[in-house]
Design a protein around this motif. Structure first.
Motif, short mmCIF file in Angstrom:
data_model
loop_
_atom_site.label_atom_id
_atom_site.label_comp_id
_atom_site.label_asym_id
_atom_site.label_seq_id
_atom_site.Cartn_x
_atom_site.Cartn_y
_atom_site.Cartn_z
N PHE A 40 0.89 -1.17 0.00
CA PHE A 40 0.00 0.00 0.00
C PHE A 40 0.92 1.21 0.00
CE2 PHE A 40 -2.52 -3.22 2.25
CZ PHE A 40 -3.63 -3.25 1.42
N GLY A 41 1.15 1.78 -1.15
CA GLY A 41 2.09 2.88 -1.19
C GLY A 41 3.46 2.39 -0.77
N THR A 71 -4.71 -8.52 5.81
CA THR A 71 -4.40 -8.22 4.41
C THR A 71 -4.18 -9.51 3.64
OG1 THR A 71 -3.34 -6.22 5.18
CG2 THR A 71 -2.88 -6.90 2.94
N ASN A 74 -7.43 -11.32 3.14
CA ASN A 74 -8.29 -10.63 2.19
C ASN A 74 -7.87 -10.92 0.75
OD1 ASN A 74 -10.02 -9.54 4.06
ND2 ASN A 74 -8.80 -7.68 4.33
N LEU A 79 -10.73 -10.26 -1.82
CA LEU A 79 -11.10 -8.87 -1.55
C LEU A 79 -9.99 -7.93 -2.00
CD1 LEU A 79 -12.63 -9.36 1.99
CD2 LEU A 79 -13.85 -8.64 -0.05
N LEU A 80 -8.77 -8.44 -2.00
CA LEU A 80 -7.63 -7.67 -2.49
C LEU A 80 -6.89 -8.58 -3.46
CD1 LEU A 80 -6.18 -6.28 0.87
CD2 LEU A 80 -7.40 -4.96 -0.84
N PRO A 99 -14.74 -12.23 -3.85
CA PRO A 99 -15.05 -13.33 -2.94
C PRO A 99 -15.83 -14.45 -3.64
CG PRO A 99 -15.48 -11.25 -1.87
CD PRO A 99 -15.14 -10.94 -3.29
N ARG A 100 -16.57 -14.08 -4.66
CA ARG A 100 -17.33 -15.09 -5.40
C ARG A 100 -16.39 -16.16 -5.96
NH1 ARG A 100 -22.68 -13.89 -8.53
NH2 ARG A 100 -23.03 -13.10 -6.44
N HIS A 111 -15.86 -12.93 8.91
CA HIS A 111 -15.18 -11.69 9.27
C HIS A 111 -15.32 -11.41 10.75
CE1 HIS A 111 -14.39 -10.41 5.15
NE2 HIS A 111 -15.49 -11.10 4.88
N ALA B 13 -19.62 -7.69 -0.66
CA ALA B 13 -18.19 -7.94 -0.81
C ALA B 13 -17.44 -6.64 -1.09
CB ALA B 13 -17.98 -8.91 -1.96
N THR B 16 -16.89 -4.78 2.02
CA THR B 16 -15.81 -5.33 2.84
C THR B 16 -14.48 -5.03 2.21
OG1 THR B 16 -16.33 -7.39 1.76
CG2 THR B 16 -16.98 -7.19 4.06
N ALA B 17 -14.45 -5.04 0.88
CA ALA B 17 -13.19 -4.74 0.23
C ALA B 17 -12.71 -3.37 0.61
CB ALA B 17 -13.35 -4.83 -1.28
N SER B 20 -11.67 -3.39 4.29
CA SER B 20 -10.41 -4.04 4.62
C SER B 20 -9.25 -3.29 4.01
CB SER B 20 -10.41 -5.49 4.20
OG SER B 20 -11.22 -5.66 3.08
N ALA B 24 -6.39 -2.37 6.36
CA ALA B 24 -5.05 -2.84 6.12
C ALA B 24 -4.09 -1.68 6.09
CB ALA B 24 -4.99 -3.58 4.80
N ALA B 25 -4.57 -0.57 5.60
CA ALA B 25 -3.68 0.56 5.44
C ALA B 25 -3.52 1.33 6.74
CB ALA B 25 -4.20 1.49 4.37
N GLY B 31 0.24 4.99 6.31
CA GLY B 31 0.19 3.92 5.32
C GLY B 31 -0.82 4.15 4.22
N LYS B 33 -1.75 6.63 2.69
CA LYS B 33 -1.49 7.65 1.67
C LYS B 33 -1.18 6.99 0.34
CE LYS B 33 -0.02 12.08 2.60
NZ LYS B 33 0.77 12.86 3.51
N PRO B 34 -1.95 7.30 -0.69
CA PRO B 34 -1.63 6.69 -1.97
C PRO B 34 -0.28 7.20 -2.45
CG PRO B 34 -3.73 7.89 -2.02
CD PRO B 34 -3.05 8.23 -0.74
N ALA B 35 0.23 6.47 -3.42
CA ALA B 35 1.62 6.74 -3.80
C ALA B 35 1.73 7.97 -4.66
CB ALA B 35 2.19 5.53 -4.52
#
Lengths: 637, 445
Positions: A40-41, A71, A74, A79-80, A99-100, A111, B13, B16-17, B20, B24-25, B31, B33-35
């Motif tokens: 993430f960045g 993370t 996910n 999700l990611l 997720p599907r 969750h 979904a 949740t995406a 999360s 996560a960030a 964290g 902060k986008p790049a």
């Protein structure tokens, strides 16, 4: 909970001691994560993580808040998407866009925060997202049948017609699990499932997990609670700052990181220090207490809850300066109401609360806080913090109108900011700045904000309710240290916790609370079994202490084996004997979780006896001395 | 449960995406902060400014919302003009006719909007030639500020209550009561100049405060929902005004229609004279904005109300009296709306009529939304609404476009503001961290 903990310990040797052997391989699903990397960045959340989950395995993923566990999962759940690396299911590399896709490949996830519609029934919730229709109408009967089938097959009791909002948290979680299972998944990801559960519910969940893994399902279990990991996991992967950490003594560390997992035999200390990255002391170091004057004196306190039920029923307690009085008890036995009455948040029906001979009853909360009483509420996000506020503002949440931070009319932002910088430093609060919203902090650091606020003024009495709930290991150590320090400077400290370890570790005296009464005040050297029995409402006579108001409660099938072993109780008393077989009916578990004081983990642990017949008795023999040692050790330190 | 079930799953979904992803960030301090601060690559101040400009921040979205509203408004102007529409009948034969006609009507309309709201260049020329006066130059601005002043007060009223977790939909009723008490003080009290004006303003403030106190105390003591109570009090205030005007002693002598006596000259808000209707009200409005800003961010009461607004249980646990805060907050909000009513009647109307308060209470809701419940934002939003109103008047009389179009424009702006995701999608804005727009409005309902 004591009994839960004792038994929890007890099952480890019996169930998990042989090195990992895959169980029934009815539907094998072998999962491999190879070199998963996610950025993430600038932040590398996952750095080349390798992980293999064998069929039927319970694989624990251990790590502090923000280590990258969620993370990783996910990405597994679609999700990611990973930046690098691949997800291999049964030898085939797969890409999960959503997720599907993951569910189609047999991967389900529960969750931490449930994704249920509160006003729908269990069956409706489970059908949601995969509704079967008949002639355009929703096929409710089929949904119900599916729920019943799955809950039967895996031993997950849920009532398909109950409204989700009426279910206790533990039951809601079962609904989530059933929901995943109805989608035919073979690998279940449980994201910190126990964070929201009471000890009994936790015990029930571990039981469910054992059942699922016996049925061939693999489970990835994310947590930072060491006891649970040791109780349930076949293998443990520790993640720290986005990387897997190998055991220090592992021969294969250097060249093969795939093998970098721990066995459940690893000591808690080693797991904790691996997680945190430095030596962590799980024991609380403290000198013997030097109790002084009586600061808090509660007599004959009666408090009712919202429904008008006597939650606190005639409590007498004394807390002296320079000592920690721990209140142990299963949650829902009146601790919450007791503390709320102390803080003026709930009006007592009778009794008195004296602090240095001043009656607190009738005083406003503000006045009570002003009179030198510090309070850490049990639910920090609900009662302790204003999430939208900055760290600095939260640090003065109950002091904003007092010098130096301000007066009745105006605030002094300069003073607030200065104080905030000091506290952040002093209490090691990890935040980007004191002006950041407190919601951006991890749970442990949020709790440190609450503790810092309350401990940064001179106190006569410090009340901490569940001071380390949902807090990572490193922060727990720090918060416990501060509490002991507060005691050492002569403050009277009242700690309320449903974690027996915490109470035993912190307290100089332990008051056991059961059904709104203080059953006994004992020394922290008391054997755990005895504390466990007290928490379940059993006093030395072997009879339930509260007698009349608790018909049929002592639900202690699990205690029966322990009782003769400890020897301190009248073994073979007709009372105990009659309770043991009579009350271990597993069906009582769900209501037990909902009603205060009922069936203290008895049903759950009784269930474990059913899964491993005879294991209970044997295990408690193994476990008893160990737990006893642990308690004694902590007591002497 | 609906039968379009399969759609449900991805929706959940997606949420949740998003969750999360933020989760996560979150752990890394910065964290999330986008790049976008690529090192080395021209990390200049200007660059940063431009990047920020195109990030979906509050200001950008607001400005783009206005632009979008004007574009859609242009379509309405074209469609509603029969002459222009007829040129579209032979679009294929001579497309230039249609485009020219459309351009003319739209540009004329918006030019009139501008001339009516800000400045008409012709008047500057006239003033320079000596054929016009400076008053004519400032007339449009004066009109804008005249319309804006009461909206600032009602907007602040809504914004302040909102920060405290209350939805004050009763700005209208509070403003109406403010007009009544201010006007009554204006024509009944025999007081010397200055003091009379202050007394009339204070009366307006107290009247509104009283009308705010009722829902406040009911909310605090009984939990009665402030939305319902304030809506009912809106009706009560309006009907009371209608009745009161016709009473002997209040009604203008010699008139049979619903109009009250005129407020004494020394209780009126001094205007700039001549055709410039702008008066002290706008200065009071700026002052009120400063006071509210101070109150929110620097005062103990502001701290309390923000804490109560964001998390009442935590505020209570920290010793803040939630009931007291709710009551005091509604009193303050009511007082502000009352002042808005007072500036209306003491500044421009000078007498009570059934429609004296116009729609300032409800427009205040929109102004607060547009200003994102921040005091200075509310001030700017009120001025924008005032400008649309003033410009709309001219647009109506010069271009023959109905005043309702202005209302449509206002509505469109508010819709786009309320749906920032739409604006972001249309302009492909990068999601900025500050772009949690609309989140504030989502709460409380």
């Amino acid at each position: 909970m004591a009994c839960a903990a004792a038994l929890l310990g007890a099952v480890i040797p019996s169930l998990a001691s042989p090195p990992f052997v895959p169980r029934l391989q009815e539907i094998p699903l072998r999962l491999e994560l190879r070199g998963i990397t996610k950025r993430f960045g600038d932040l590398v959340a996952n750095d080349h993580i390798d992980l293999t989950v064998e069929p039927g395995e319970v694989h624990a993923l251990l790590g502090e808040n923000g280590a990258g566990k969620s993370t990783l999962m996910n990405q597994l759940y679609g999700l990611l998407q990973p930046d690098e690396g691949e997800i291999v299911v049964d030898g085939v590399a797969r890409t999960f866009r959503s997720p599907r896709d993951a569910i189609a490949a047999g991967i389900g996830m529960v969750h931490q925060h449930f994704m249920l519609v509160p006003v729908f029934t269990v069956a409706e919730n489970i059908a949601l997202g995969a509704e079967k229709t008949r002639a355009g109408f929703l096929d409710r009967r089929r949904a119900r049948r599916e729920v019943l089938e799955v809950s039967e097959r895996y031993g997950l009791p849920v009532d398909p017609d109950a409204l989700v909002e009426n279910l206790p948290v533990g039951a809601q979680q079962r609904v989530e699990i059933v929901k995943a299972l109805t989608r035919d998944v073979d690998l279940l990801i449980l994201d910190e499932p126990t964070a929201v559960l009471t000890p009994q519910e936790t015990e029930e969940l571990l039981e469910v997990m054992r059942g699922l893994s016996d049925a061939g399902k693999s489970i990835v279990f994310i947590t930072h609670k060491l006891k649970e990991v040791k109780a349930i996991a076949d293998r443990i992967t520790v993640i720290r700052r986005g990387r897997t950490v190998a055991p220090s003594n592992h021969p294969a560390t250097a060249h093969n990181r795939t093998e970098a997992y721990f066995s459940p035999q690893t000591s808690e200390e080693e797991l904790a220090s691996t997680m945190v990255g430095r030596a962590v002391s799980l024991d609380i170091d403290k000198a013997p207490a030097e109790p002084g004057r009586e600061v808090l004196k509660i007599s004959g306190l009666v408090v009712e809850d919202e429904r008008g039920v006597r939650a606190v029923d005639g409590v007498d307690l004394v807390v002296r300066a320079g000592e920690v009085l721990g209140v142990a008890g299963v949650q829902g036995n009146g601790q919450t109401e007791l503390v709320e009455a102390l803080m003026g948040l709930r009006e007592p029906r009778a009794g008195s609360i004296m602090v240095d001979n001043e009656n607190l009853i009738g005083m406003s909360t503000k006045h009570i806080l002003r009179s030198g009483i510090g309070y850490v509420p049990e639910d920090r996000s609900h009662d302790g913090l204003v999430k939208e506020f900055s760290v600095a503002e939260n640090l003065v949440l109950d002091q904003y109108d007092r010098p130096p931070y301000g007066n009745a009319f105006r605030l002094d932002p300069g003073a607030v900011a200065t104080a905030a910088r000091e506290r952040v430093e002093q209490f090691d609060i990890r935040t980007s700045s004191a002006e950041a919203a407190v919601s951006t902090l991890s749970g442990g650091n949020q709790q440190k904000v609450v503790v810092a606020r309350e401990l940064s003024r001179p106190l006569r009495l410090f009340i901490a309710a569940q001071p380390t709930r949902g807090v990572d290991v490193g922060s727990i150590e720090f918060i416990h240290g501060r509490i002991v320090h507060e005691r050492d400077v002569g403050t009277a400290v009242l700690v309320i916790s449903s974690e027996l370890d915490e109470v035993v570790g912190l307290a100089d005296r332990i008051a056991v609370m059961y059904r709104g009464r203080i059953l006994a005040i004992v020394s922290p050297d008391t054997p755990r079994e005895e504390l466990g029995l007290l928490m379940a409402g059993i006093t030395d006579g072997g009879t339930p202490a509260t007698g009349s108001p608790a018909p049929g409660t002592p639900a202690t099938g699990s205690h029966a084996p322990g009782t003769p072993a400890t020897g301190s109780h009248a073994p073979g008393t007709p009372a105990t004997g009659s309770h043991a077989p009579g009350t271990s009916a597993p069906g009582t578990s769900a209501p037990g979780a909902a009603t205060p004081g009922a069936a203290t983990g008895g049903a759950a642990t009784g269930g474990s006896g059913a899964v491993a017949p005879g294991g209970g008795a044997a295990a408690s023999d193994d476990d008893k001395p160990a737990a006893g040692d642990g308690a004694a050790e902590k007591g002497t330190k | 449960m609906t039968t379009d079930g399969p759609v449900g799953a991805p929706k959940i979904a997606d949420e949740t995406a998003a969750d999360s992803a933020t989760d996560a960030a979150a752990p890394g301090p910065v964290g999330a902060k986008p790049a976008h601060d690529e090192p080395g690559d021209g990390d200049t101040l200007l660059n940063r400014f431009l990047q920020n400009l195109w990030a979906a921040n509050t200001v950008t979205v607001t400005v783009l919302s206005v632009v979008l509203a004007l574009v859609i408004g242009a379509i309405f102007i074209i469609v509603s003009d029969p002459d222009v529409l007829s040129t579209f009948g032979y679009l294929t034969a001579r497309p230039s006719d249609a485009f020219d006609a459309s351009w003319t009507v739209v540009s004329d309309a918006y030019a009139d909007l501008f001339k009516g709201a800000i400045v008409d260049p012709a008047t500057i020329t006239a003033w320079a030639n000596g054929t016009g006066t400076w008053r004519q130059v400032f007339f449009p601005i004066s009109e804008t500020l005249t319309y804006a002043a009461p909206l600032v007060f009602t907007g602040l009223s809504v914004a302040l209550a909102f920060r405290g977790g209350l939805f004050n939909i009763g700005g209208q009723g509070q403003a109406v009561v403010g007009t009544i008490t201010a006007a009554m003080a204006g024509f009944f009290l025999p007081l010397p100049p200055v003091i009379h004006l202050i007394a009339a303003l204070a009366a307006g403030l107290l009247g509104g405060a009283l009308w705010g106190f009722v829902p406040g105390i009911l909310k605090a003591r009984t939990g009665a929902h402030e939305v319902i109570v304030t809506i009912m009090l809106n009706y009560t205030a309006n009907l009371f005004l209608g009745w009161l005007i016709l009473q002997k002693g209040v009604q203008q002598p010699g008139r049979s229609d619903a109009i009250s006596k005129t407020v004494d000259g020394d209780a009126q808000l001094t205007s700039f004279g001549g055709e410039l209707r702008a008066n002290l009200g706008i200065l009071l409005a700026v002052l009120a904005t400063a006071v509210v800003a101070w109150l929110l961010n620097r005062s103990a009461f502001g701290f309390e109300l923000r804490a109560v607004g964001a998390n009442p249980p935590a505020a209570r646990t920290a010793g803040i009296s939630v009931a007291r805060t709710y009551t005091l907050l509604m009193v303050t909000a009511g007082g502000l709306a009352g002042l808005g009513g007072a500036t209306q009647v003491l500044g421009t109307a000078h007498a009570l009529t059934p429609q004296v308060a116009g729609n300032i209470g409800f427009d205040g809701l929109l102004v607060a939304l547009l200003g994102r419940n921040r005091p200075w934002g509310t001030l700017l939003a009120a001025i924008l609404f005032g400008a649309l109103r003033a410009g709309g008047n001219r647009m109506q009389s010069f271009s023959g476009i109905s005043l309702e179009l202005v209302t449509v424009l206002q509505a469109l702006i508010v819709i786009f503001i309320a749906a920032p995701a739409l604006v972001k999608a249309i302009f492909h804005l990068r999601a900025a961290r500050s772009a949690r727009l609309g989140a504030s409005m989502a709460k409380g309902w």
